[in-house]
Design a protein around this motif. Sequence first.
Motif, PDB file in Angstrom:
ATOM      1  N   CYS A  26      -3.202  23.874   1.697  1.00 32.09           N
ATOM      2  CA  CYS A  26      -4.157  23.149   0.866  1.00 32.09           C
ATOM      3  C   CYS A  26      -3.606  21.787   0.442  1.00 32.09           C
ATOM      4  CB  CYS A  26      -4.582  23.978  -0.335  1.00 32.09           C
ATOM      5  SG  CYS A  26      -3.225  24.525  -1.375  1.00 32.09           S
ATOM      6  N   ARG A  30      -8.214  20.513   1.648  1.00 31.26           N
ATOM      7  CA  ARG A  30      -8.678  21.226   0.466  1.00 31.26           C
ATOM      8  C   ARG A  30     -10.203  21.170   0.436  1.00 31.26           C
ATOM      9  NH1 ARG A  30      -6.609  23.031  -4.382  1.00 31.26           N
ATOM     10  NH2 ARG A  30      -4.511  22.365  -3.833  1.00 31.26           N
ATOM     11  N   ALA A  31     -10.835  22.319   0.352  1.00 35.26           N
ATOM     12  CA  ALA A  31     -12.297  22.385   0.308  1.00 35.26           C
ATOM     13  C   ALA A  31     -12.786  22.133  -1.116  1.00 35.26           C
ATOM     14  CB  ALA A  31     -12.784  23.750   0.782  1.00 35.26           C
ATOM     15  N   THR A  32     -13.991  21.583  -1.231  1.00 31.90           N
ATOM     16  CA  THR A  32     -14.577  21.343  -2.551  1.00 31.90           C
ATOM     17  C   THR A  32     -15.199  22.602  -3.123  1.00 31.90           C
ATOM     18  OG1 THR A  32     -16.646  20.623  -1.539  1.00 31.90           O
ATOM     19  CG2 THR A  32     -15.032  18.906  -2.085  1.00 31.90           C
ATOM     20  N   ALA A  33     -15.440  23.602  -2.283  1.00 31.61           N
ATOM     21  CA  ALA A  33     -15.972  24.894  -2.742  1.00 31.61           C
ATOM     22  C   ALA A  33     -15.294  25.981  -1.918  1.00 31.61           C
ATOM     23  CB  ALA A  33     -17.482  24.959  -2.565  1.00 31.61           C
ATOM     24  N   TYR A  34     -14.967  27.078  -2.552  1.00 30.86           N
ATOM     25  CA  TYR A  34     -14.238  28.131  -1.854  1.00 30.86           C
ATOM     26  C   TYR A  34     -15.079  29.361  -1.581  1.00 30.86           C
ATOM     27  CZ  TYR A  34     -10.353  25.148  -2.505  1.00 30.86           C
ATOM     28  OH  TYR A  34      -9.539  24.058  -2.448  1.00 30.86           O
ATOM     29  N   LEU A  50     -20.549  20.831   0.087  1.00 29.79           N
ATOM     30  CA  LEU A  50     -19.312  21.285   0.703  1.00 29.79           C
ATOM     31  C   LEU A  50     -18.682  20.138   1.464  1.00 29.79           C
ATOM     32  CD1 LEU A  50     -17.351  23.591   1.351  1.00 29.79           C
ATOM     33  CD2 LEU A  50     -18.746  24.089   3.347  1.00 29.79           C
ATOM     34  N   ILE A  53     -11.354  17.704   1.849  1.00 27.70           N
ATOM     35  CA  ILE A  53     -10.521  16.538   1.586  1.00 27.70           C
ATOM     36  C   ILE A  53      -9.291  16.666   2.479  1.00 27.70           C
ATOM     37  CG2 ILE A  53      -9.198  15.291  -0.163  1.00 27.70           C
ATOM     38  CD1 ILE A  53     -11.153  16.748  -2.199  1.00 27.70           C
ATOM     39  N   ASP A 163     -19.009   9.719  -5.404  1.00 26.40           N
ATOM     40  CA  ASP A 163     -20.219  10.509  -5.524  1.00 26.40           C
ATOM     41  C   ASP A 163     -20.679  10.454  -6.970  1.00 26.40           C
ATOM     42  OD1 ASP A 163     -22.284  12.269  -5.410  1.00 26.40           O
ATOM     43  OD2 ASP A 163     -21.074  14.025  -4.912  1.00 26.40           O
TER      44      ASP A 163
END
Length: 166
Positions: A26, A30-34, A50, A53, A163
């Motif tokens: 990670c 790294r995902a914004t939602a898991y 979703l 990064i 955003d």
Amino acid sequence: DSVRQDVKPPSARDVFTVRDKGNASCRFMRATAYQVPSQPQLTARARVPLAVICCPFAEQLPTEDAIVVVDERPDGPVRCTNCRAFTNPFFTWLSQCRRGKCNLCEHTFEVPLDYQCDLDKANQRTDKLYRQELCRGVVDHPAPAAYTQDYNPAAPAALFAIDVSR
């Protein structure tokens, strides 16, 4: 090693040590939602954004394994002929390893002769543990000369994405 599906990665602010067992740390992705809905209708209704990064040059702790450089083929790394994905631990090998199947686009392609090997009873490559790109989530593939032969790179650019949606 059983993998638990309900475990979230540590916070980006935490100090932690990562052991690469086939998935990118990670620190690098790294995902914004898991947790995302498994059905398209629920995904559309939930409207959970979703993104991933990517930090390809993330710093590692001294206690972590160094990134392995994989530079074994003069033609460069074996890649999917359709989407150009690099071989990775999740590719599937078919027909006594003469064909490979990409885990991203599911395209089947011919494997170069020098990259073929025997498969075991579970259709896993017998050299999987010796090829770092097939057992680690993060490796470094130097670009072969053919990639950069007629390439004049542009000056580095910066992209800032902010955003402000609700």
